[in-house]
Design a protein around this motif. Structure first.
Motif: not given
Ligand code: ADP
Ligand code: MG
Ligand code: ZN
Length: 361
Positions: A124-148
């Motif tokens: 079946h066809l479906e859309e992909d999700a984006g990607k969460n980027v967990h940068e070590a030591g930064s204390g935060m996570s970023l979201v990249d929606l290019n793949r969404a």
């Protein structure tokens, strides 16, 4: 007394379709671009935006379905699969549930000296999700929606496989098929071809299936083999010691060489699937399907048969020469220029492949 167990495996593959634009919007699909540079209101899930189906993605899915000997659904429906995760801005993934684009296919594989048909339950066809980027030591996570919103074809087998060799043979055959059709680039490291084996054991002779575990985070054939073999050992040990296998998703950790629990497995009803009211049913005419069928290229198995029949080369040679579409096209072209197939075959399999391997091409 020790019980002998039989291994039961079914595989889910997510193949990224090689379209230039996403499944429901005109954004590009190029890998590795600046984060969030390939987004628009549709794939960002902004209120009021509406999806429009990508015709090329549908064509690629139909061609893949036909090449897998499947039945193409003439009336397809898209469904919302609801779950919350930061890489999914709409709060649901557009997928297909009741009426997938392809059902009841099969692929033939060769493993352990025998040939076997692996049944494809659905694609079946479906859309992909984006990607969460967990940068070590930064204390935060970023979201990249290019793949969404990137188009995926999810291909699900029946639980017809029973060893790591068979799983690898199936995945290689499927990947090669999709690459022959030019609908997927097959790049496992970049995630264009992702596989999730589902594995359970049952005492030999028992009809009912045992509880299955889904394996994720496997991005090479070597890891497929390692992860499946590890999981067979783990479940065998659990069951032989009188324990219980839990239905869960486990991640392969290649550094530790083991699988570890990621989450207990959700059921289909947890996703509250329902038909997407933003998308009308997709009708594909029988004529259109026939045209796409006629346009299919000569596939590896047909090519292999032709090479042994018309060129008189051994099956072994034909197998290697058709292992990639590029190599088979090259071989065909060489034989046209120099009509001594076995000599050319020896040279391609020997000299040429050695040089190519050596140069890492
Ligand atoms: P889920 O809804 O958990 O994804 P599905 O029934 O859709 O489960 O099956 C997903 C995959 O798991 C399919 O490839 C199927 O063949 C395989 N599968 C189903 N049951 C078992 C089992 N008991 N053991 C091994 N594989 C299984
Ligand atoms: Mg599943
Ligand atoms: Zn977009």
């Amino acid at each position: 007394m020790s019980v002998a167990y039989e291994v039961v495996i079914g595989v889910e593959v997510h193949a990224q379709l090689r379209t230039q634009s996403k499944l429901f919007c005109p954004c590009g699909t190029t890998f590795g671009r600046t984060a969030n540079s390939q987004t628009c209101p549709v794939c960002l899930g902004l209120p009021g935006s509406l999806p429009v189906i990508n015709e090329k993605a549908v064509e690629m899915a139909v061609r893949a379905g036909l090449a897998m000997n499947g039945t193409i659904g003439v009336r397809n429906r898209f469904a919302r699969k609801n779950y919350f995760y930061p890489d999914l801005p709409k709060g649901y993934q557009i997928s297909q549930y009741e009426a997938p684009i392809c059902e009841h296919g099969w692929i033939e594989i060769a493993a352990g000296g025998t040939r076997k048909r692996v049944r494809i339950r659905r694609a079946h066809l479906e859309e992909d999700a984006g990607k969460n980027v967990h940068e070590a030591g930064s204390g935060m996570s970023l979201v990249d929606l290019n793949r969404a919103g990137t188009p995926l074809l999810e291909i699900v087998t029946e639980p017809d496989l029973s060893s790591s060799e068979e799983v690898v043979a199936y995945l290689k055959a499927l990947r090669e098929l999709l690459m022959y059709l030019d609908v997927c680039d097959g790049n496992m490291e970049e995630g264009s071809f992702r596989c999730e084996p589902n594995l359970s054991l049952r005492p030999v002779g028992q009809a009912a299936y045992g509880t299955k575990v889904e394996l994720k985070n496997i991005n090479s054939f070597k890891f497929v083999k390692d992860a499946v073999e590890y999981e067979i050992k783990r479940q065998t040990k659990v069951l032989s010691e009188g324990g219980k296998v839990y239905q869960e998703t486990r991640l392969w950790n290649h550094e530790r060489g083991e699988t570890a629990v990621m989450r207990s497995k959700e059921e289909a009803h947890d996703y509250r699937y329902f038909p997407d009211p933003d998308l009308v049913p997709l009708e594909i005419s029988v004529e259109r399907i026939e045209l796409l069928r006629q346009g299919l290229p000569e596939l590896a198995s047909a090519k292999q048969a032709r090479f042994t029949r018309d060129y008189g080369i051994p099956e072994y040679d034909a197998g290697i020469l058709t292992s990639s579409r590029a190599l088979s096209v090259y071989f065909d072209a060489c034989v046209k220029l120099y009509p001594h197939p076995k000599t050319v075959s020896n040279w391609v399999m020997g000299e040429l492949l050695r040089e190519l391997n050596h140069a890492g091409i």
